[in-house]
Design a protein around this motif. Structure first.
Motif, short mmCIF file in Angstrom:
data_model
loop_
_atom_site.label_atom_id
_atom_site.label_comp_id
_atom_site.label_asym_id
_atom_site.label_seq_id
_atom_site.Cartn_x
_atom_site.Cartn_y
_atom_site.Cartn_z
N ALA A 180 3.51 -70.32 7.70
CA ALA A 180 3.73 -68.96 8.20
C ALA A 180 5.16 -68.51 7.92
O ALA A 180 5.40 -67.36 7.51
CB ALA A 180 3.42 -68.89 9.69
N VAL A 211 -1.02 -62.39 11.46
CA VAL A 211 -0.70 -62.85 12.82
C VAL A 211 -1.07 -61.79 13.86
O VAL A 211 -0.60 -61.84 15.00
CB VAL A 211 0.80 -63.22 12.96
N SER A 223 -4.09 -66.59 13.13
CA SER A 223 -2.88 -66.95 12.39
C SER A 223 -3.25 -67.67 11.11
O SER A 223 -4.06 -67.19 10.34
CB SER A 223 -1.96 -67.77 13.28
#
Length: 448
Positions: free
Chosen positions: A269, A284, A290
């Motif tokens: 991420a 997100v 996510s």
């Protein structure tokens, strides 16, 4: 398990070297044929590890005929410092040790020696038959008295080594229960597991149970069967697969824990946020889970996203740590630039703050993952919930082009390094006439 496997060096050699059959595993005399890789192996058979890793990276992997031997060095079964004369001795010792370890759990759990068969799976029933025939053939092979004496000595050594190891039988039985569910589902479409090769599924089972028994801190987790299968297919040896897989897991076993997985997803991420803030922000949102959809990609090294032979190439490329090697070169070049800048006159308006260091936790697999996401950016932006996200990413299985993906991933890494240090290096290098002193040109040479 109350005791753990003694951590003795795999580089230890025995006093004998013979061709033999140990238990159910026939281990041929290991090859001493030099690697057909220029500048990698010396006259005595020692391998230059850094050159081996760089060769793998620059050439996008090795040929299938070289892969089995290369992996034995790359993953640590053979120490790169070992000679061609030492390796048969080492392999002899490792074979006997493995047999003693396997026999120990089989004696403790005799009911678990055989796979619990699903009667509706005719292929699996046939696999057990092939496996039993293979074992019977191995046990019938004659051994000379001298060979038996030498093997008896090695076996005594192994028994002393593992004598005090004890098992938590309840935990091991649970691990075996999960293994018995996963093994029958492992790569059943590969030639290696078809026909008489289906007996290799039982070989895989033995390796996984032995590993779980002697590594209780790791035991067994889903996905290890797919990972271990890759080693077994390439090496085609129960013993060599066990030790190579064990060496690999010493470094990557944390990836099979919740904390390890969470950490890797966090890094993915963070990297995507650096490369594409808009796509990161979309993934997100509240309706998405996510980056958990990347779990299987990162855990198994994109095993199903590329054609099978390409997936094997990618696995060895990821395992050669070339990104870390490049990062070290970059840091050394930047250090040299900083030293040089102290002795040069730089206009005051060109003095810039030190750039943020390159994040070496961004391993190359993370750049591969980010590349796949970026190349499918528009489709991902159309996903509105985690179900659509998982459906889309599942549709990528077996469809990706490895050479294109590698090229783009290297470009993303190059640009990441450039953004990290461009202003700083530009301020200190703009007066240099020799462009080879600039770290960006040094970095580019690794991609040529």
């Amino acid at each position: 398990m109350n005791g753990t496997m003694p951590r003795s060096s795999l580089a230890t050699t025995a006093d004998v070297a013979v061709r033999r059959t140990v238990g159910s595993v026939t281990t041929p005399a290991p090859t001493t044929t030099p690697l057909r890789l220029p500048g990698v192996m010396d006259a005595e058979g020692r391998v230059d590890e850094s050159r081996l890793r760089m060769h793998i990276f620059k050439n996008g992997g090795v040929s299938p005929t070289e892969r089995g031997l290369v992996w034995r060095f790359l993953f640590g079964m053979y120490p790169c410092s070992s000679t061609a004369l030492e390796r048969p001795l080492l392999q002899e010792q490792l074979a006997v040790r493995y047999q003693v370890m396997k026999r120990k759990w089989q004696q403790m759990l005799p009911d678990s020696i055989r796979l619990r068969l699903n009667g509706t799976d005719a292929e699996l029933v046939e696999a057990v038959r092939y496996f039993d025939q293979r074992q019977a053939h191995a046990q019938q092979q004659d051994q000379q008295e001298e060979v038996r004496d030498k093997l008896a000595f090695l076996e005594l050594q192994a028994q002393v080594l593992f004598e005090r190891v004890t098992f938590d039988l309840e935990e091991l039985q649970e691990a075996i229960r999960i293994i018995d569910k996963d093994v029958p589902r492992t790569d059943r479409d590969l030639d290696y597991y078809l026909g008489e090769g289906s007996g290799n599924l039982l070989v895989l089972r033995n390796i996984l149970i032995t590993y779980a028994a002697f590594h209780p801190e790791v035991s067994y987790a889903q996905g290890m069967n797919d990972l271990c299968s890759r080693f077994l297919e390439v090496m085609d040896s129960e013993v060599d697969t066990f030790w190579s897989f064990s060496c690999y897991m010493e470094k990557f076993s944390k990836d099979f824990t919740a904390d390890g997985l969470h950490r890797k997803i966090e890094l993915e991420a963070a990297l995507l946020k650096e490369l594409d803030p808009q796509l990161y922000a979309h993934l997100v949102t509240d309706n998405m889970e996510s980056f958990t959809f990347c779990h299987r990609w990162l855990l198994l090294g994109f095993q199903r996203e590329f054609e099978h032979s390409d997936a094997l190439r990618l696995f060895e490329i990821l395992s050669c740590d070339h990104l870390e090697l490049i990062s070290q070169q970059v840091e050394r070049a930047r250090y040299q630039e900083r030293l040089a800048s102290k002795h040069s006159i730089v206009p005051e308006d060109n003095l810039l703050t030190e750039p943020q260091a390159i994040n070496t936790d961004f391993t190359f697999e993370l750049f591969i993952c980010a590349t796949i996401l970026l190349e499918n950016r528009e489709s991902l932006l159309r996903c509105r919930n985690d179900v659509q996200l998982i459906q889309f990413t599942s549709s990528l299985q077996g469809t990706l082009d490895l050479n294109f993906t590698l090229k783009k991933a290297e470009e993303h890494f190059y640009n990441y390094c450039k953004r990290s240090a461009w202003d700083y290096m530009n301020g200190h290098c703009r007066t240099r006439k020799n462009k080879d002193e600039h770290f960006l040109y040094q970095l580019r040479s690794f991609f040529s």
